[in-house]
Design an enzyme around this catalytic site. Structure first.
Site, PDB file in Angstrom:
ATOM      1  N   ASP A 112      10.184  -2.494  -7.696  1.00 54.90           N
ATOM      2  CA  ASP A 112       9.370  -3.066  -6.623  1.00 54.90           C
ATOM      3  C   ASP A 112       8.189  -3.777  -7.287  1.00 54.90           C
ATOM      4  O   ASP A 112       7.232  -3.136  -7.736  1.00 54.90           O
ATOM      5  CB  ASP A 112       8.902  -1.934  -5.695  1.00 54.90           C
ATOM      6  CG  ASP A 112       7.920  -2.424  -4.631  1.00 54.90           C
ATOM      7  OD1 ASP A 112       7.567  -3.625  -4.649  1.00 54.90           O
ATOM      8  OD2 ASP A 112       7.489  -1.598  -3.799  1.00 54.90           O
ATOM      9  N   LYS A 143       1.517 -12.102  -1.535  1.00 54.00           N
ATOM     10  CA  LYS A 143       0.610 -11.435  -2.492  1.00 54.00           C
ATOM     11  C   LYS A 143       0.457 -12.279  -3.761  1.00 54.00           C
ATOM     12  O   LYS A 143      -0.368 -11.992  -4.616  1.00 54.00           O
ATOM     13  CB  LYS A 143       1.150 -10.045  -2.836  1.00 54.00           C
ATOM     14  CG  LYS A 143       1.172  -9.080  -1.656  1.00 54.00           C
ATOM     15  CD  LYS A 143       1.536  -7.705  -2.097  1.00 54.00           C
ATOM     16  CE  LYS A 143       2.086  -6.845  -0.995  1.00 54.00           C
ATOM     17  NZ  LYS A 143       1.116  -6.377  -0.014  1.00 54.00           N
ATOM     18  N   HIS A 181       5.323   2.928  -2.357  1.00 54.43           N
ATOM     19  CA  HIS A 181       4.950   2.399  -1.030  1.00 54.43           C
ATOM     20  C   HIS A 181       6.081   2.787  -0.063  1.00 54.43           C
ATOM     21  O   HIS A 181       7.234   2.931  -0.474  1.00 54.43           O
ATOM     22  CB  HIS A 181       4.857   0.875  -1.165  1.00 54.43           C
ATOM     23  CG  HIS A 181       4.396   0.151   0.056  1.00 54.43           C
ATOM     24  ND1 HIS A 181       5.252  -0.144   1.093  1.00 54.43           N
ATOM     25  CD2 HIS A 181       3.184  -0.363   0.394  1.00 54.43           C
ATOM     26  CE1 HIS A 181       4.571  -0.811   2.018  1.00 54.43           C
ATOM     27  NE2 HIS A 181       3.329  -0.957   1.624  1.00 54.43           N
ATOM     28  N   GLN A 233       3.324  -5.603  -6.254  1.00 54.37           N
ATOM     29  CA  GLN A 233       1.939  -5.605  -6.767  1.00 54.37           C
ATOM     30  C   GLN A 233       1.857  -6.025  -8.230  1.00 54.37           C
ATOM     31  O   GLN A 233       0.766  -6.135  -8.767  1.00 54.37           O
ATOM     32  CB  GLN A 233       1.317  -4.206  -6.603  1.00 54.37           C
ATOM     33  CG  GLN A 233       1.169  -3.755  -5.163  1.00 54.37           C
ATOM     34  CD  GLN A 233       0.125  -4.551  -4.381  1.00 54.37           C
ATOM     35  OE1 GLN A 233      -0.662  -5.317  -4.950  1.00 54.37           O
ATOM     36  NE2 GLN A 233       0.129  -4.385  -3.070  1.00 54.37           N
ATOM     37  N   CYS A 276      -0.016   2.783   3.183  1.00 49.22           N
ATOM     38  CA  CYS A 276       1.453   2.895   3.296  1.00 49.22           C
ATOM     39  C   CYS A 276       2.011   3.698   2.119  1.00 49.22           C
ATOM     40  O   CYS A 276       3.081   3.370   1.586  1.00 49.22           O
ATOM     41  CB  CYS A 276       2.122   1.528   3.379  1.00 49.22           C
ATOM     42  SG  CYS A 276       1.561   0.534   4.747  1.00 49.22           S
TER      43      CYS A 276
HETATM   44  N1  C6P Z   1       1.464  -3.494   0.302  1.00 48.79           N
HETATM   45  C1  C6P Z   1      -0.924  -3.178   0.653  1.00 48.79           C
HETATM   46  O1  C6P Z   1      -1.982  -3.363   1.289  1.00 48.79           O
HETATM   47  P1  C6P Z   1       5.583  -6.677   2.239  1.00 48.79           P
HETATM   48  O2  C6P Z   1       4.848  -6.073   3.391  1.00 48.79           O
HETATM   49  O3  C6P Z   1       7.090  -6.707   2.443  1.00 48.79           O
HETATM   50  O4  C6P Z   1       5.030  -7.992   1.820  1.00 48.79           O
HETATM   51  O5  C6P Z   1       5.291  -5.731   0.977  1.00 48.79           O
HETATM   52  C2  C6P Z   1       5.595  -4.358   1.043  1.00 48.79           C
HETATM   53  C3  C6P Z   1       5.137  -3.661  -0.192  1.00 48.79           C
HETATM   54  C4  C6P Z   1       6.071  -3.135  -1.048  1.00 48.79           C
HETATM   55  N2  C6P Z   1       5.718  -2.547  -2.195  1.00 48.79           N
HETATM   56  C5  C6P Z   1       4.429  -2.436  -2.571  1.00 48.79           C
HETATM   57  C6  C6P Z   1       4.101  -1.795  -3.875  1.00 48.79           C
HETATM   58  C7  C6P Z   1       3.435  -2.939  -1.733  1.00 48.79           C
HETATM   59  O6  C6P Z   1       2.154  -2.837  -2.116  1.00 48.79           O
HETATM   60  C8  C6P Z   1       3.779  -3.552  -0.506  1.00 48.79           C
HETATM   61  C9  C6P Z   1       2.733  -4.056   0.433  1.00 48.79           C
HETATM   62  C10 C6P Z   1       0.312  -3.940   1.060  1.00 48.79           C
HETATM   63  O7  C6P Z   1      -0.881  -2.412  -0.295  1.00 48.79           O
HETATM   64  C11 C6P Z   1       0.520  -3.895   2.545  1.00 48.79           C
HETATM   65  S1  C6P Z   1       0.917  -2.280   3.111  1.00 48.79           S
END
Ligand code: C6P
Length: 414
Positions: A208, A234, A131, A211, A372
């Site tokens: 990371d 999430k 991401h 997910q 993203c």
């Molecule tokens: N992915 C998706 O629709 P934040 O925005 O800080 O809560 O998470 C960022 C982030 C970092 N790593 C991974 C693997 C992610 O999937 C995400 C966020 C969302 O897939 C919003 S773009």
């Protein structure tokens, strides 16, 4: 005669859905079918009530007052850190830093650890699956230090090509920053193996977990990762709150990320000394209600039990994949052997945004676009996909409605 072993109670999805008030929403004439859980999951009543109760009866600023409410709020905040540490199986609560989310957690490490540790010629290893939140902070840190970024490639199914590691992991590799689960494809990455191999060349590893936390049990000590990042929203918790786990020995050696109140030991105009972890990395008044809500989400999930949720989600994924794959002109994107409930796909001659717009007109929420993960889309030769992402409160009937509505989309476009 032996007594049969007791079987786990069946997962009662209808009862669980009652815990999530928003799932009763109607979109025009249609019941909401929420399949955008990878972007942000919905909140159970337990989380909503915990936040409401906090503001109704327990709010004050923490770590500052001697009065009753400040002590009560401080206690709730500190207890939540214990809950998070147990959830991650961290050795100590002080290894869990509250941040805004996965994005801030990664920025914290890239900025504070990067500043102290990266030197010209060093290498940072990422993967094609990342991401943007696990790419861009490293590009900025690499540029500042004169370090270089290298990438672990993937195959067409969306799995990492682990054979490439022999050439990519060298004595110059200072850090491996790797996703646990791909947000765009659902691939589960075998991070344990990667961590072992990165440590063998002396590299530090950040996982990371944005997910993975909603789907997989996490044990940071068993994984032996150095850093682990995730977002509360999430994980069925509030927005604006997340966690950076870091091994105490590493965090203690890192300089501050942000500075100000609550993270200092002593301030004079000549010099400031900083508190130890976790406070050193929590400057200013934190998101106390978010922390309380996150702890409530973790307790709620613990009560449901991971095994039952995971079995239901895998069932949903298999069911939805088969139904969507059967539609002529649909191609599933991401067919890794080990996946969580993320179903990305494209349809011949139909833009992903058109698919999402038509589904929305029937009450079905999915995400469309590059998710993203533009470098991943470039590798796949796509500008984007349509992505349905499942949570344990989704039903097989909802997966069927998704497939039936996609068939309508196909007919509309001839
Ligand atoms: N992915 C998706 O629709 P934040 O925005 O800080 O809560 O998470 C960022 C982030 C970092 N790593 C991974 C693997 C992610 O999937 C995400 C966020 C969302 O897939 C919003 S773009």
């Amino acid at each position: 005669m032996t007594t049969p072993a007791p079987t786990a109670p069946a997962f009662e999805v209808a009862a669980v859905r009652e815990d999530f008030p928003i799932l009763a929403t109607r979109v025009g004439a249609h019941p909401l079918i929420y399949l955008d859980n990878a972007a942000s999951a919905q909140k159970p009543r337990a989380v909503i009530d915990a936040i409401s109760d906090y503001y109704s009866a327990r709010h004050a600023n923490i770590h500052r007052g001697v009065h009753y409410l400040s002590a009560t709020a401080t206690d709730a905040y500190d207890q939540a850190r214990v809950t998070v540490a147990q959830f991650l199986h961290a050795a100590e609560p002080r290894e869990c830093i509250f941040v805004r989310g996965a994005t801030e957690a990664i920025n914290l490490v890239a900025s504070a650890w990067g500043r102290a540790n990266l030197r010209p010629g060093d290498e940072i290893l990422l993967s094609t699956l990342e991401h943007h939140a696990n790419i861009v902070p490293w590009q900025i840190a690499a540029e500042a230090a004169g370090a270089k970024i290298k990438i672990i490639p993937i195959n067409d199914q969306g799995e990492l090509l682990l054979d490439s590691l022999d050439a990519l992991l060298t004595a110059r590799t200072k850090l491996l920053a790797i996703t646990h689960v791909s947000n765009a494809l659902g691939t589960v990455v075998s991070v344990r193996e990667l961590i072992r191999r990165a440590h063998a060349v002396g590299a530090v590893v950040l996982v990371d977990g944005a997910q993975s936390v909603p789907h997989l049990p996490i044990d940071v000590q068993d994984l032996d990762c150095d850093f682990f990042a995730f977002s509360g929203h999430k994980l069925f918790g509030p927005t604006g709150i997340g966690v950076l786990y870091g091994k105490a020995a590493l965090l203690e050696k890192m300089p501050p990320y942000q500075s100000g109140g609550d993270m200092i030991e002593r301030v004079t105009f000549e010099k400031t000394t900083f508190r130890s972890i976790p406070e050193r990395f929590e400057a200013g008044t934190p998101h106390i209600s978010g922390v309380v809500g996150l702890a409530a989400a973790i307790r709620y999930l613990a009560k449901l039990g991971h095994a039952a949720l995971a079995a239901h989600e895998q069932n949903l994924l298999a069911h939805a994949t088969a139904a969507v794959r059967a539609i002529p002109g649909v191609r599933i994107i991401g067919e890794a052997k080990d996946k969580v409930g993320v179903l990305s796909f494209v349809m011949d001659g139909i833009h992903p945004h058109d698919i999402a717009t038509i589904l929305d007109s029937e009450g079905i929420a999915i995400r469309a676009g590059h998710h993203c993960a533009q470098p991943l889309m470039q590798r796949l030769g796509l500008t984007g996909t349509a992505r349905a992402s499942f949570a344990f409160y989704n039903t097989l009937a909802e997966a069927d409605r998704l497939a039936a509505t996609l068939l309508k989309v196909k007919k509309m476009f001839g």
